[in-house]
Design an enzyme around this catalytic site. Structure first.
Site, PDB file in Angstrom:
ATOM      1  N   ASN A  33       1.022  -0.611   0.230  1.00  0.00           N
ATOM      2  CA  ASN A  33      -0.098  -0.068   0.350  1.00  0.00           C
ATOM      3  C   ASN A  33       0.790   1.129  -0.250  1.00  0.00           C
ATOM      4  O   ASN A  33       0.464   2.403   0.248  1.00  0.00           O
ATOM      5  CB  ASN A  33      -0.934  -0.210   1.232  1.00  0.00           C
ATOM      6  CG  ASN A  33      -0.411   0.222   2.986  1.00  0.00           C
ATOM      7  OD1 ASN A  33       1.208   0.088   2.718  1.00  0.00           O
ATOM      8  ND2 ASN A  33      -1.187   0.406   3.456  1.00  0.00           N
ATOM      9  N   THR A 147      11.720 -10.829  14.179  1.00  0.00           N
ATOM     10  CA  THR A 147      12.724 -10.167  14.239  1.00  0.00           C
ATOM     11  C   THR A 147      13.067 -10.648  15.701  1.00  0.00           C
ATOM     12  O   THR A 147      12.744 -10.806  16.309  1.00  0.00           O
ATOM     13  CB  THR A 147      12.159  -8.958  15.026  1.00  0.00           C
ATOM     14  OG1 THR A 147      13.516  -8.145  15.096  1.00  0.00           O
ATOM     15  CG2 THR A 147      12.125  -8.870  15.596  1.00  0.00           C
ATOM     16  N   SER A 182      10.427  -2.460  22.611  1.00  0.00           N
ATOM     17  CA  SER A 182       9.636  -1.433  21.786  1.00  0.00           C
ATOM     18  C   SER A 182       8.695  -1.803  21.025  1.00  0.00           C
ATOM     19  O   SER A 182       8.441  -3.291  21.300  1.00  0.00           O
ATOM     20  CB  SER A 182      10.036  -1.131  20.914  1.00  0.00           C
ATOM     21  OG  SER A 182       9.972  -1.696  19.150  1.00  0.00           O
ATOM     22  N   TYR A 184       6.875  -1.454  19.156  1.00  0.00           N
ATOM     23  CA  TYR A 184       7.363  -2.382  17.018  1.00  0.00           C
ATOM     24  C   TYR A 184       7.995  -3.841  17.703  1.00  0.00           C
ATOM     25  O   TYR A 184       7.070  -4.753  17.260  1.00  0.00           O
ATOM     26  CB  TYR A 184       7.981  -1.746  16.338  1.00  0.00           C
ATOM     27  CG  TYR A 184       8.577  -2.642  15.537  1.00  0.00           C
ATOM     28  CD1 TYR A 184       8.195  -2.616  14.674  1.00  0.00           C
ATOM     29  CD2 TYR A 184      10.164  -2.674  15.273  1.00  0.00           C
ATOM     30  CE1 TYR A 184       8.551  -4.105  13.555  1.00  0.00           C
ATOM     31  CE2 TYR A 184      11.005  -3.633  14.561  1.00  0.00           C
ATOM     32  CZ  TYR A 184      10.119  -4.693  13.844  1.00  0.00           C
ATOM     33  OH  TYR A 184      10.225  -5.427  12.645  1.00  0.00           O
ATOM     34  N   HIS A 185       8.822  -3.645  17.520  1.00  0.00           N
ATOM     35  CA  HIS A 185       9.292  -5.136  18.030  1.00  0.00           C
ATOM     36  C   HIS A 185       8.211  -6.330  19.156  1.00  0.00           C
ATOM     37  O   HIS A 185       7.628  -7.561  18.781  1.00  0.00           O
ATOM     38  CB  HIS A 185      10.795  -5.277  19.475  1.00  0.00           C
ATOM     39  CG  HIS A 185      11.918  -4.861  18.888  1.00  0.00           C
ATOM     40  ND1 HIS A 185      12.146  -3.667  19.092  1.00  0.00           N
ATOM     41  CD2 HIS A 185      12.335  -5.763  17.813  1.00  0.00           C
ATOM     42  CE1 HIS A 185      13.202  -3.726  18.091  1.00  0.00           C
ATOM     43  NE2 HIS A 185      13.271  -4.271  17.596  1.00  0.00           N
ATOM     44  N   LYS A 188       5.677  -7.715  16.827  1.00  0.00           N
ATOM     45  CA  LYS A 188       6.784  -9.194  16.101  1.00  0.00           C
ATOM     46  C   LYS A 188       6.183 -10.593  17.352  1.00  0.00           C
ATOM     47  O   LYS A 188       6.196 -11.427  16.816  1.00  0.00           O
ATOM     48  CB  LYS A 188       8.058  -9.291  15.840  1.00  0.00           C
ATOM     49  CG  LYS A 188       8.208  -8.119  14.513  1.00  0.00           C
ATOM     50  CD  LYS A 188       6.823  -8.838  13.423  1.00  0.00           C
ATOM     51  CE  LYS A 188       7.535  -7.379  12.295  1.00  0.00           C
ATOM     52  NZ  LYS A 188       6.380  -8.252  10.857  1.00  0.00           N
TER      53      LYS A 188
END
Length: 393
Positions: A33, A147, A182, A184-185, A188
């Site tokens: 996207n 990750t 974080s 973000y992490h 995952k």
């Protein structure tokens, strides 16, 4: 065979698409996207290398490599209706899921971006996994780049996936605990748990590819034509530590190491990352594992100070006068942590390392010195500031 690659406009997704398409007669369907382009623009930065429109990229892939089996669909994977249509129409045999908001610093800016990151990443993965169940596609091989950051920084060698827990003389294998640092992490870590649950409930074959810090600007396929370049981010939010240090060197800045910089982080070259994903994507359905398999997508751990010193040494060949400077560390971290991480399963997949770190830095500096003007025009992006200023206005 139809292979679906999400996040195909991205740093890893695009060269993975080229590698995969070059090794199969089957159809390789790309989905994106273009949000990564918007995020980088939002923080006031830009890719050092020109990133051409997807139509130009596909045209170059056909003209340069004869790839007529690539096609593209634009869409948002957080939209369940779009995912349903995508799976219903194309019925992929394999999905390589590289789409995500990938920046820890971006996810840490404020609550809005933390929420956005978690919604974007988790919703996309859940839509795909539930979509496979709901459309009778549970034989589809689901491959996701998570990750190595899900592991945190434990004081013992990191296994390739799970761990063994012992209590009162009894033991069992369990998933590695979520120790992400974080917002973000942590997405995952949640994705890994959701993939495990989808495998248990739906019997979907899953490859959880825990990606290390990736370095490099080119692969065999992208090097053939400038229109095939993948992106290269060097700013504080989206540029990884090695790329940011290299950009600092090209711009004439000292390479800034926080504290001692002796802590080691897991790394892998772009070439080696792409090769592993392509091998998984192309695995024969009759021979691939039907289980959930975790791969540590890493070739070696490298200390922060070694990264800086390597860039300084290689920089001499490019007439770059690179100073390595140490600053007081603003982060609460062990500056001497020596990460050890198991990687035998992933190394069996790729055979051997194709590009070591020094060669990868040469690759990076080859590219960045050609685009030094772009870096210097955005050198204020090495540190946070512009986005925060906008948020304060």
């Amino acid at each position: 065979m139809t292979i679906l690659i999400t996040g195909a406009d991205g740093y890893v997704g695009w060269p993975t698409s080229l590698r995969t398409a070059s090794q199969t007669d089957g159809r390789v369907l790309l989905v994106d996207n273009f949000a990564r382009r918007d995020w980088v623009d939002e923080v006031g930065s830009v890719s050092a290398t020109p990133v051409h429109p997807i139509e130009t990229r596909l045209e170059a892939a056909e003209q340069t490599h004869g790839l007529t089996n690539l096609s593209f669909v634009e869409g948002d994977l957080t939209n369940k209706a779009f995912v349903n249509e995508l799976l219903n129409v194309h019925e992929p045999d394999t999905i390589v899921h590289t789409a995500a908001q990938p920046s820890a610093p971006y996810s840490q800016i404020n609550g809005e971006r933390a929420n956005y990151t978690q919604h974007n990443n988790l919703q996309a993965t859940r839509n795909l996994l539930w979509g496979l169940e709901e459309h009778g596609l549970t034989d589809t091989h689901f491959i996701e780049t998570t990750t190595t950051g899900v592991y945190g920084a434990p004081e013992f060698p990191i296994p390739e996936g799970g761990a063994t827990m012992e209590n009162q003389s009894e033991q069992d294998d369990v998933p590695f605990p979520a120790m992400a640092g974080s917002w973000y992490h942590l997405t995952k870590s949640h994705d890994a748990a959701n993939m495990r649950l989808a495998h248990q409930q739906f019997d979907i074959p899953v490859s959880d590819v825990r990606t290390a810090i990736v370095y490099g600007t080119q692969t065999e396929e992208t090097r053939a034509d400038d229109r095939l370049n993948t992106r290269f981010d060097f700013d504080y939010y989206f540029g990884t530590v090695g790329h940011r240090f290299a950009a600092q060197a090209v711009a004439g800045y000292p390479v800034t190491v926080y504290g001692k910089g002796e802590q080691r982080k897991p790394f892998i070259s772009l070439e080696d990352a792409v090769e592993g994903l392509a091998q998984l994507a192309l695995a024969d359905p009759d021979n691939r594992p039907d289980d959930l398999v975790v791969y540590n997508q890493v070739t070696r751990a490298i200390s922060i100070v070694e990264i800086a010193n390597t860039i300084a040494d290689v920089g001499d060949d490019y007439a770059l006068d690179v100073d390595v400077e140490h600053f007081e560390n603003p982060r609460d971290e062990d500056e001497t942590h020596k990460m050890e991480i198991e990687k035998e399963r992933y190394m069996d997949l790729i055979g051997e390392q194709a590009q070591d770190f020094e060669a990868g830095i040469q690759d990076v500096l080859d590219t960045l010195t050609e685009h030094a003007d772009v870096i210097k025009a955005h050198e204020d992006r090495f540190l946070p500031g512009v986005l925060e200023d906008r948020l304060d206005d």
